[in-house]
Structure formats: structure tokens, C-alpha cells
Design a protein around this motif. Structure first.
Motif, PDB file in Angstrom:
ATOM      1  N   MET A 273       0.604  -1.236  -0.229  1.00 37.97           N
ATOM      2  CA  MET A 273       0.213   0.236  -0.139  1.00 37.97           C
ATOM      3  C   MET A 273       0.507   1.403   0.000  1.00 37.97           C
ATOM      4  O   MET A 273       0.538   2.427  -0.781  1.00 37.97           O
ATOM      5  CB  MET A 273      -0.966  -0.332   0.915  1.00 37.97           C
ATOM      6  CG  MET A 273      -2.317  -1.850   1.459  1.00 37.97           C
ATOM      7  SD  MET A 273      -2.541  -0.904   2.782  1.00 37.97           S
ATOM      8  CE  MET A 273      -4.122   0.342   2.327  1.00 37.97           C
ATOM      9  N   GLY A 277      -0.117   4.446  -2.327  1.00 35.63           N
ATOM     10  CA  GLY A 277      -0.046   6.343  -1.885  1.00 35.63           C
ATOM     11  C   GLY A 277       0.291   7.246  -2.717  1.00 35.63           C
ATOM     12  O   GLY A 277      -0.179   8.245  -2.485  1.00 35.63           O
ATOM     13  N   CYS A 301      -6.660   8.381   4.738  1.00 34.98           N
ATOM     14  CA  CYS A 301      -6.099   7.237   5.078  1.00 34.98           C
ATOM     15  C   CYS A 301      -5.836   7.412   6.443  1.00 34.98           C
ATOM     16  O   CYS A 301      -5.413   6.035   7.251  1.00 34.98           O
ATOM     17  CB  CYS A 301      -4.683   6.926   4.106  1.00 34.98           C
ATOM     18  SG  CYS A 301      -4.371   6.635   2.551  1.00 34.98           S
ATOM     19  N   SER A 305      -6.822   4.303   9.156  1.00 36.07           N
ATOM     20  CA  SER A 305      -6.159   4.101   9.470  1.00 36.07           C
ATOM     21  C   SER A 305      -6.222   3.471  11.169  1.00 36.07           C
ATOM     22  O   SER A 305      -6.492   2.436  11.258  1.00 36.07           O
ATOM     23  CB  SER A 305      -4.359   4.066   9.012  1.00 36.07           C
ATOM     24  OG  SER A 305      -3.490   3.765  10.451  1.00 36.07           O
ATOM     25  N   CYS A 308      -9.622   1.265  11.774  1.00 39.74           N
ATOM     26  CA  CYS A 308      -8.922   0.016  11.509  1.00 39.74           C
ATOM     27  C   CYS A 308      -8.073  -0.362  13.014  1.00 39.74           C
ATOM     28  O   CYS A 308      -8.894  -1.696  13.086  1.00 39.74           O
ATOM     29  CB  CYS A 308      -8.292   0.232  10.591  1.00 39.74           C
ATOM     30  SG  CYS A 308      -9.050  -0.159   9.083  1.00 39.74           S
ATOM     31  N   LEU A 327      -4.266  -3.991   7.794  1.00 38.47           N
ATOM     32  CA  LEU A 327      -5.460  -2.674   6.400  1.00 38.47           C
ATOM     33  C   LEU A 327      -4.629  -1.390   7.600  1.00 38.47           C
ATOM     34  O   LEU A 327      -4.691  -0.288   6.893  1.00 38.47           O
ATOM     35  CB  LEU A 327      -6.819  -2.780   6.972  1.00 38.47           C
ATOM     36  CG  LEU A 327      -7.556  -1.602   6.135  1.00 38.47           C
ATOM     37  CD1 LEU A 327      -7.458  -1.502   4.831  1.00 38.47           C
ATOM     38  CD2 LEU A 327      -9.240  -2.119   6.023  1.00 38.47           C
ATOM     39  N   SER A 328      -4.753  -1.345   8.975  1.00 42.01           N
ATOM     40  CA  SER A 328      -4.611   0.014   9.568  1.00 42.01           C
ATOM     41  C   SER A 328      -2.819  -0.059   8.979  1.00 42.01           C
ATOM     42  O   SER A 328      -2.732   1.519   9.032  1.00 42.01           O
ATOM     43  CB  SER A 328      -4.636  -0.103  10.990  1.00 42.01           C
ATOM     44  OG  SER A 328      -4.197   0.740  11.590  1.00 42.01           O
ATOM     45  N   LEU A 331      -2.848   1.518   5.597  1.00 39.03           N
ATOM     46  CA  LEU A 331      -3.524   2.757   5.444  1.00 39.03           C
ATOM     47  C   LEU A 331      -2.576   4.093   5.573  1.00 39.03           C
ATOM     48  O   LEU A 331      -2.404   4.932   5.347  1.00 39.03           O
ATOM     49  CB  LEU A 331      -5.260   2.546   6.233  1.00 39.03           C
ATOM     50  CG  LEU A 331      -6.079   2.432   5.232  1.00 39.03           C
ATOM     51  CD1 LEU A 331      -7.081   2.050   6.288  1.00 39.03           C
ATOM     52  CD2 LEU A 331      -6.360   3.158   4.501  1.00 39.03           C
ATOM     53  N   CYS A 334       0.524   4.232   3.258  1.00 43.36           N
ATOM     54  CA  CYS A 334       0.044   5.117   2.511  1.00 43.36           C
ATOM     55  C   CYS A 334       0.364   6.738   2.681  1.00 43.36           C
ATOM     56  O   CYS A 334       0.581   7.503   1.364  1.00 43.36           O
ATOM     57  CB  CYS A 334      -1.531   5.397   2.171  1.00 43.36           C
ATOM     58  SG  CYS A 334      -1.826   3.436   1.163  1.00 43.36           S
TER      59      CYS A 334
END
Length: 420
Positions: A273, A277, A301, A305, A308, A327-328, A331, A334
């Protein structure tokens, strides 16, 4: 640069993989181990500004070579911590703290020097995605370290594993010295090609760069705010780098093999990611301009983040929790490209020094590996992570005050740029 980023984060994260075994072997507390983790970051912060200036002054080829060889030396000597003269002089925990601090000192110039490289080589319109690739290397280094270093520890023990890592780092530094040049015109493969002056500065040697205007740098509102925001992000991210493996295995109770796989998945999210970004940020700058375009990716993002992470740590299902943690972290990654591209844009001919300032201030966030277990021991690990989210959201708010379209230039340089 991507390879150096992989190896640098491998060298700094493997201490957290060896951490549970070191804690058991030497009876070190969580808080003492947090001090070992943070020691690297304190040393790392001290040499970022001078390291960026050295890259501007002497060229990034030499500075990165010495950085790699120094990192190899102290990574290898980590194997001697907790034994011999180090322990007699400093105690067990103190010996680890000292060696990791010196490793940080050696590593600090790396990313400001890389910023000098892509300031010399890469057009402005591509710089965020280039730093995204370099930062993605950090995620890849973090992704391979749990599985590879756990395997090395099982085969050769944690001490010898640090020696192997040191050898790989030294080999990469020598490869860099043999192949890389400061400017495109200096590279044998490009010597006969004409490089457009709009893309590459006219100077040909790093030591022709004048001394940076330090007072003007300190008065740059956008640079100072950018550094404050980067501190908030680094505080948040360093919890992942140094405590994720321990949190998943010791706090959430995942088996050792599953902990290694889960940690790898989280860091792979960073590796994937981060370039995305940077790419998205460059596209937005092309459409909306540097002020608004650079702001959108970090704000959106980083806000997602933090959300998440808050959701993920409250999920009982380990698969869902790891997915949200990945995912956190991804992000948050990014935002790296926009941060560094903004610093390069502000710095102009002093990009190395400017990025050193950014990274130094940001890595004061290295207190996170120490503060988080301190909070956890008095309340809970969830409380320590919630506090990190509050810090992160402070950085999101700061981005609304940043204007990277105002470069750090003298009036004459600004006038020349405008006339051009």
C-alpha cells in the motif's frame, strides 16, 4: 534504494523477533525491552539532519555506503550484547541499549540520503511514488523478518542470526558503492545521454551545494508542521514495528508459527500500500496542485487507519483482527510518499537537509515502543493502542495547516524559478 530499505528494516526489526527469547534468557522486563527498542530510534534520530546535510555536501553515494557498513558492524555486534565486557560495563539491558543506540546512529543518514538521490535523479511529478517504492521496501523488510529470522534463530541461534544479517547488509553496501553514482551524468551507462535540465539539477557534484539556510529552515511553517504530523504517524507506526510480534503472540496468545505468519501479513500490507499511496498522491497533485493534492491521501488514509486499529483490537476472531491490523498499517503507510515528497518540494536544493529535519522530528515518535508498555502495565494494552490513535489523529488535523507549494528558497532563487 528499495534493497537498502528492505535490509534496514530487517536489521532494526529482528531485535523484536529475538525479543521474547532475549527476555526469557536474561529476565528482562517488557519496559526494559521497550527501552532497547527505543534506543535504536533515539540514535537514529540524532544523525538524520547531519546525515541529510552530508548527502547534500559529499553526495549520497559515499554517505549511503558508510551508512550500510556502519549498520552491518553494529547489527553484528548485537550478538555480543548481554555478554563479556558490555555486560560488565553496562549490565545486560544496558549493553543491548548501547549497541542498538549505536546502530541507530549509523542508520540515521539512510533515508535523507535517499531523498537526495531521487531529488537528483527523479522528476518532481514522480517523487511521491518513488518514495512509496522505497518505503514499501521497509514493509517488505518487516514482512520477511518474522519468518526468516525465526527460522534463522531455530537453525543457528539468535546471536549467529544477527551475524548473518550483518553480512548481508555489508554486501549490499559494497554493491551500492560499485554501481550507484550521485548524478545521472556521472553514471557510465548514462554518460553519453542528455538529461533534461527540468528533471535534474544543473550541479554535478554534491559538494557544490551551498550551506543550507538553517534559520530559514527553522522558520518554515510548512516544514515544521509537516514534521509535527510526521511525529504523530511515526509514533503510531513504531508500535507495529516493535511490539506487533509480541502483542500477537504474548498478549493475544497466537501460537508461534501463526504469530510469524500474521506479522508477515501485516507488513506485506505496508509493502503493497505504500507505493499505491505515493502513486495516488502524485496523480492528485497533477490534478489539484501541491497544496490540496498532497493533503488528501494522508488525511483520508490516516483517519481510516486509526479506525481500523480501534476495531481490530476489539475483535475476538484472530483472522479478522489480523486483517484489520494489516489494513490499519497499510493505510498508515500510504501517507509516507506524500510526506517525503512534500519535504523534497519544500527543500529544493537542500532536500537532504530538509528530509533529515523531517525524519529526525518524526522519529522522536520512537518513544512509542517505550511509552506503550508503560501504559499497558498500568492499564491495558488496548489503552496504549487507543492513545496511539489519538496521537495519529492529531497529525491528521495538522495536515490542514500544511502548504508544500511554498519551497524553502532564497528570494533570488524564487525569482529565478518564477521567471523560468
Amino acid at each position: 534504494m528499495v534493497a537498502f530499505s528492505v535490509m534496514s528494516y530487517f536489521d532494526r526489526i529482528i531485535i523484536s523477533i529475538a525479543g521474547p527469547e532475549i527476555i526469557r534468557e536474561f529476565s528482562i522486563s517488557e519496559t526494559e525491552m521497550g527501552a532497547v527498542y527505543s534506543a535504536f530510534l533515539f540514535g537514529y534520530t540524532l544523525t538524520m539532519i547531519p546525515g541529510g546535510r552530508w548527502a547534500d555536501r559529499f553526495g549520497p553515494r559515499l554517505v549511503v555506503t558508510l551508512t550500510g557498513l556502519g549498520a552491518a558492524l553494529w547489527t553484528g555486534l548485537t550478538a555480543a550484547a548481554g555478554a563479556g565486557v558490555w555486560t560488565l560495563l553496562l549490565g545486560v539491558a544496558g549493553s543491548f541499549v548501547a549497541i542498538r543506540f549505536l546502530l541507530g546512529l549509523a542508520t540515521g543518514p539512510l533515508y535523507p540520503s535517499c531523498a537526495r538521490v531521487y531529488s537528483n535523479w527523479i522528476p518532481l511529478r514522480l517523487r511521491a511514488r518513488v518514495h512509496g517504492y522505497v518505503a514499501g521496501g521497509a514493509g517488505l523488510g518487516g514482512a520477511i523478518s518474522p519468518l526468516l529470522f525465526s527460522w534463522l534463530i531455530a537453525v543457528a541461534g539468535w546471536r549467529m542470526s544477527f551475524v548473518w544479517a550483518a553480512g548481508a547488509t555489508a554486501a549490499l553496501a559494497l554493491l551500492w558503492l560499485a554501481y550507484v553514482r550521485n548524478m545521472p551524468a556521472e553514471h557510465p551507462a548514462l554518460a553519453r545521454r542528455q538529461i533534461p535540465s527540468a528533471d535534474v539539477p544543473e550541479r554535478t557534484r554534491g559538494n557544490e551545494v551551498p550551506n543550507p539556510p538553517w534559520l530559514q529552515l527553522l522558520r518554515s511553517r510548512s516544514l515544521l508542521l509537516l514534521t509535527v504530523a510526521y511525529f504523530c504517524v511515526c509514533y503510531f507506526e513504531y508500535i507495529f514495528f516493535f511490539w506487533l510480534y509480541y502483542y500477537l503472540g504474548q498478549i493475544r496468545g497466537l501460537p508461534a508459527e501463526e504469530t510469524g505468519v500474521a506479522t508477515t501479513i501485516v507488513f506485506l500490507a505496508w509493502a503493497v500500500m505504500s507505493p499505491l499511496g505515493g502513486w495516488a498522491s502524485d496523480r492528485l497533485v497533477a490534478r489539484l496542485g501541491p497544496k490540496t493534492g498532497r493533503r488528501i491521501i494522508p488525511v483520508a488514509c490516516l483517519a481510516l487507519s486509526g479506525a481500523c486499529l480501534c476495531i481490530g483490537i476489539n475483535l475476538a476472531n484472530p483472522v479478522a483482527a489480523v486483517a484489520l491490523l494489516a489494513l490499519s498499517f497499510g493505510l498508515a503507510a500510504c501517507s509516507d510518499g506524500p510526506f517525503w515528497a512534500a519535504a523534497v518540494d519544500i527543500g529544493g536544493p537542500h532536500a537532504g537537509a530538509c528530509c533529515g529535519f523531517l525524519n529526525a522530528g518524526g522519529n522522536v515518535g520512537g518513544v512509542a515502543p517505550l511509552v506503550t508498555p508503560w501504559i499497558a502495565n498500568r492499564t491495558s494494552w488496548s489503552a496504549g493502542l487507543y492513545f496511539a490513535v489519538l496521537v495519529l489523529y492529531s497529525g491528521v488535523g495538522v495536515w490542514f495547516l500544511i502548504d508544500p507549494s511554498k519551497p524553502l528558497d532564497s528570494p533570488r532563487a524564487a525569482g529565478a524559478r518564477a521567471s523560468t
